[in-house]
Write an enzyme that holds these catalytic residues in place. Structure first.
Site, PDB file in Angstrom:
ATOM      1  N   TYR A 180      57.829   4.772 -70.007  1.00 20.71           N
ATOM      2  CA  TYR A 180      58.470   3.578 -70.564  1.00 20.71           C
ATOM      3  C   TYR A 180      57.476   2.887 -71.494  1.00 20.71           C
ATOM      4  O   TYR A 180      56.258   2.900 -71.242  1.00 20.71           O
ATOM      5  CB  TYR A 180      58.913   2.657 -69.413  1.00 20.71           C
ATOM      6  CG  TYR A 180      59.650   1.416 -69.857  1.00 20.71           C
ATOM      7  CD1 TYR A 180      60.645   1.492 -70.826  1.00 20.71           C
ATOM      8  CD2 TYR A 180      59.350   0.175 -69.307  1.00 20.71           C
ATOM      9  CE1 TYR A 180      61.317   0.357 -71.238  1.00 20.71           C
ATOM     10  CE2 TYR A 180      60.016  -0.967 -69.707  1.00 20.71           C
ATOM     11  CZ  TYR A 180      61.006  -0.870 -70.682  1.00 20.71           C
ATOM     12  OH  TYR A 180      61.661  -1.996 -71.097  1.00 20.71           O
ATOM     13  N   TYR A 190      57.554  -6.345 -66.161  1.00 18.59           N
ATOM     14  CA  TYR A 190      57.291  -4.984 -65.666  1.00 18.59           C
ATOM     15  C   TYR A 190      55.882  -4.998 -65.085  1.00 18.59           C
ATOM     16  O   TYR A 190      54.920  -4.582 -65.715  1.00 18.59           O
ATOM     17  CB  TYR A 190      57.420  -3.996 -66.829  1.00 18.59           C
ATOM     18  CG  TYR A 190      57.581  -2.548 -66.436  1.00 18.59           C
ATOM     19  CD1 TYR A 190      58.806  -2.073 -65.977  1.00 18.59           C
ATOM     20  CD2 TYR A 190      56.531  -1.649 -66.535  1.00 18.59           C
ATOM     21  CE1 TYR A 190      58.968  -0.735 -65.642  1.00 18.59           C
ATOM     22  CE2 TYR A 190      56.685  -0.316 -66.201  1.00 18.59           C
ATOM     23  CZ  TYR A 190      57.907   0.136 -65.754  1.00 18.59           C
ATOM     24  OH  TYR A 190      58.067   1.468 -65.420  1.00 18.59           O
TER      25      TYR A 190
HETATM   26  P1  NAD Z   1      66.231   6.193 -60.253  1.00 16.63           P
HETATM   27  O1  NAD Z   1      66.329   5.164 -59.193  1.00 16.63           O
HETATM   28  O2  NAD Z   1      67.436   7.030 -60.519  1.00 16.63           O
HETATM   29  O3  NAD Z   1      65.041   7.214 -59.987  1.00 16.63           O
HETATM   30  C1  NAD Z   1      63.844   6.900 -59.329  1.00 16.63           C
HETATM   31  C2  NAD Z   1      63.741   7.850 -58.162  1.00 16.63           C
HETATM   32  O4  NAD Z   1      62.406   7.827 -57.630  1.00 16.63           O
HETATM   33  C3  NAD Z   1      64.669   7.489 -56.990  1.00 16.63           C
HETATM   34  O5  NAD Z   1      65.515   8.588 -56.702  1.00 16.63           O
HETATM   35  C4  NAD Z   1      63.704   7.254 -55.832  1.00 16.63           C
HETATM   36  O6  NAD Z   1      64.225   7.674 -54.587  1.00 16.63           O
HETATM   37  C5  NAD Z   1      62.530   8.109 -56.265  1.00 16.63           C
HETATM   38  N1  NAD Z   1      61.269   7.806 -55.591  1.00 16.63           N
HETATM   39  C6  NAD Z   1      60.682   6.604 -55.403  1.00 16.63           C
HETATM   40  N2  NAD Z   1      59.507   6.766 -54.741  1.00 16.63           N
HETATM   41  C7  NAD Z   1      59.364   8.090 -54.527  1.00 16.63           C
HETATM   42  C8  NAD Z   1      58.379   8.888 -53.880  1.00 16.63           C
HETATM   43  N3  NAD Z   1      57.277   8.354 -53.330  1.00 16.63           N
HETATM   44  N4  NAD Z   1      58.555  10.233 -53.824  1.00 16.63           N
HETATM   45  C9  NAD Z   1      59.669  10.808 -54.361  1.00 16.63           C
HETATM   46  N5  NAD Z   1      60.633  10.101 -54.989  1.00 16.63           N
HETATM   47  C10 NAD Z   1      60.479   8.766 -55.067  1.00 16.63           C
HETATM   48  O7  NAD Z   1      65.771   5.414 -61.558  1.00 16.63           O
HETATM   49  P2  NAD Z   1      65.433   5.871 -63.044  1.00 16.63           P
HETATM   50  O8  NAD Z   1      65.379   4.596 -63.813  1.00 16.63           O
HETATM   51  O9  NAD Z   1      66.333   6.951 -63.493  1.00 16.63           O
HETATM   52  O10 NAD Z   1      63.941   6.404 -62.923  1.00 16.63           O
HETATM   53  C11 NAD Z   1      63.539   7.722 -63.264  1.00 16.63           C
HETATM   54  C12 NAD Z   1      62.310   7.669 -64.165  1.00 16.63           C
HETATM   55  O11 NAD Z   1      62.679   7.096 -65.411  1.00 16.63           O
HETATM   56  C13 NAD Z   1      61.177   6.797 -63.619  1.00 16.63           C
HETATM   57  O12 NAD Z   1      59.943   7.406 -63.905  1.00 16.63           O
HETATM   58  C14 NAD Z   1      61.318   5.522 -64.424  1.00 16.63           C
HETATM   59  O13 NAD Z   1      60.136   4.766 -64.514  1.00 16.63           O
HETATM   60  C15 NAD Z   1      61.709   6.117 -65.761  1.00 16.63           C
HETATM   61  N6  NAD Z   1      62.262   5.175 -66.741  1.00 16.63           N
HETATM   62  C16 NAD Z   1      63.320   4.375 -66.414  1.00 16.63           C
HETATM   63  C17 NAD Z   1      63.822   3.480 -67.347  1.00 16.63           C
HETATM   64  C18 NAD Z   1      65.021   2.608 -67.015  1.00 16.63           C
HETATM   65  O14 NAD Z   1      65.276   1.627 -67.732  1.00 16.63           O
HETATM   66  N7  NAD Z   1      65.772   2.909 -65.985  1.00 16.63           N
HETATM   67  C19 NAD Z   1      63.253   3.401 -68.632  1.00 16.63           C
HETATM   68  C20 NAD Z   1      62.177   4.231 -68.940  1.00 16.63           C
HETATM   69  C21 NAD Z   1      61.687   5.123 -67.994  1.00 16.63           C
END
Ligand code: NAD
Length: 324
Positions: A180, A190
């Site tokens: 991000y 954040y």
């Molecule tokens: P999401 O909730 O779908 O995915 C996050 C996942 O991480 C969840 O399934 C959770 O169970 C898992 N998780 C947390 N701790 C964990 C651990 N110790 N071991 C294994 N799994 C674990 O949310 P998302 O937003 O799709 O996130 C996915 C990626 O995208 C992340 O790296 C997030 O930072 C990144 N991201 C998200 C955004 C946004 O706006 N949503 C923007 C940029 C990047």
């Protein structure tokens, strides 16, 4: 004709527990390109996810336009903060959310997956997980433990995954993580060291690209995604404001769809991207490219946007035409 054909390829996607996040959309894109999908789900949410799947809660979102449906080969319990079984504290092993599981450390999951794959190897690895217990706190109020926990779950997990899954991957394979913009620019809200964790992820992408490239002929990239109202993002608490701000200020005034990240992952897994490694690929409607906000005052007063506006350009009609 160019096309993405991943038939016979295998992928392990870590970080799916519902149909709202990037991981699910990535699985859907890769499955539609022909790949076999193995999923790693965090033990505390494993039962909720698998029971919801069994009950058909995700049937609609797993179905493609032609009526076919995505299938997961196997869903494995997986926790990105433990490298080996012997590192898991007794109180975690005894916690009721973990007690029913075994082999969920990174090393053990890679061993289970190796067995699941039979004689085959893994082609792609997707790291789509993040966690920071202090994420709602400003850095000035973040504890050492909170900061290090954010880095452990959100950054070192990828390093460790490369260490343990790299040896079971095919040459020509691809590793992708999700980052991000907060790792490069200050995004207030954040917190808890999550911005640092994303900066580490971006930097590690370069070093791991070199090391995995030389060790196994594998590419390593990270996608810098725009905001998405996933479960993780909602937990941070400011997603609605960020979505609104981004849509109003980015070059493409539309809301990001998780599928747009999914299709970029499919491209980064395919041979079409065979020379791309060590890159941060922005899938954010161009938000990262802006240097000043196109504020409402700027649009109405014309003091900023008028610098670029040609005759007949109407910012508000542009907004209403393209914004969901
Ligand atoms: P999401 O909730 O779908 O995915 C996050 C996942 O991480 C969840 O399934 C959770 O169970 C898992 N998780 C947390 N701790 C964990 C651990 N110790 N071991 C294994 N799994 C674990 O949310 P998302 O937003 O799709 O996130 C996915 C990626 O995208 C992340 O790296 C997030 O930072 C990144 N991201 C998200 C955004 C946004 O706006 N949503 C923007 C940029 C990047």
């Amino acid at each position: 004709m160019l096309s993405i054909d991943l038939k016979g390829k295998t992928v392990f996607i870590a970080g799916i527990a519902d149909d709202q996040g990037f991981g699910f959309a990535i699985a859907k894109a890769l499955y539609s390109a022909g790949a076999e999908i193995y999923v790693g789900t965090w033990p505390p949410v494993f039962n909720l996810f698998t029971k919801s799947l069994e009950k058909g809660k995700f049937d609609e979102s797993m179905t493609y336009e032609d009526g076919s449906k995505m299938e997961f080969k196997k869903i494995l319990p997986f926790d990105g903060v433990f490298d080996n079984d012997n590192e898991i504290p007794e109180e975690v092993k005894e916690d009721k959310r973990y007690k029913v599981f075994e082999n969920y450390s990174i090393k053990e999951t890679s061993e289970v997956l190796k067995k699941e794959l039979g004689g085959k190897k893994l082609d792609f690895l997707v790291h789509s997980l993040a966690n920071g217990p202090d994420v709602k706190k400003p850095l000035l109020q973040t504890s050492r433990n909170g900061y290090l926990a954010a880095l452990s779950a959100s950054s070192f997990s990828k390093v460790s995954m490369c260490q343990h899954f790299g040896p079971i991957m095919n040459s020509g394979g691809s590793i992708i993580s999700l980052t991000y913009l907060a790792g490069e620019r200050c995004i207030p809200g954040y917190g808890g060291g999550m911005s640092t964790a994303k900066a580490a992820l971006d930097s590690d992408t370069k070093v791991l690209a070199y090391e995995c490239g030389r060790a196994w002929g594998i590419r390593v990239n990270t996608i810098s995604a725009g905001p998405l109202g996933s479960r993780a993002a909602k937990a941070i608490g400011f997603i609605e404001r960020i979505l609104d701000y981004s849509t109003r200020n980015q070059p493409l005034a539309k809301v990001l769809k998780a599928e747009e990240v999914g299709s970029t992952v499919a491209f980064l897994c395919s041979d079409l991207s065979s020379a791309i490694t060590g890159s941060v690929v922005y899938v954010d409607n161009g938000f990262h490219a802006m240097g000043v906000p196109v504020s409402e005052r700027g649009v109405q007063g014309g003091d900023l946007t008028s610098l670029h506006i040609q005759d007949g350009f109407e910012p508000h009609s542009f907004k209403s035409k393209y914004t969901d």
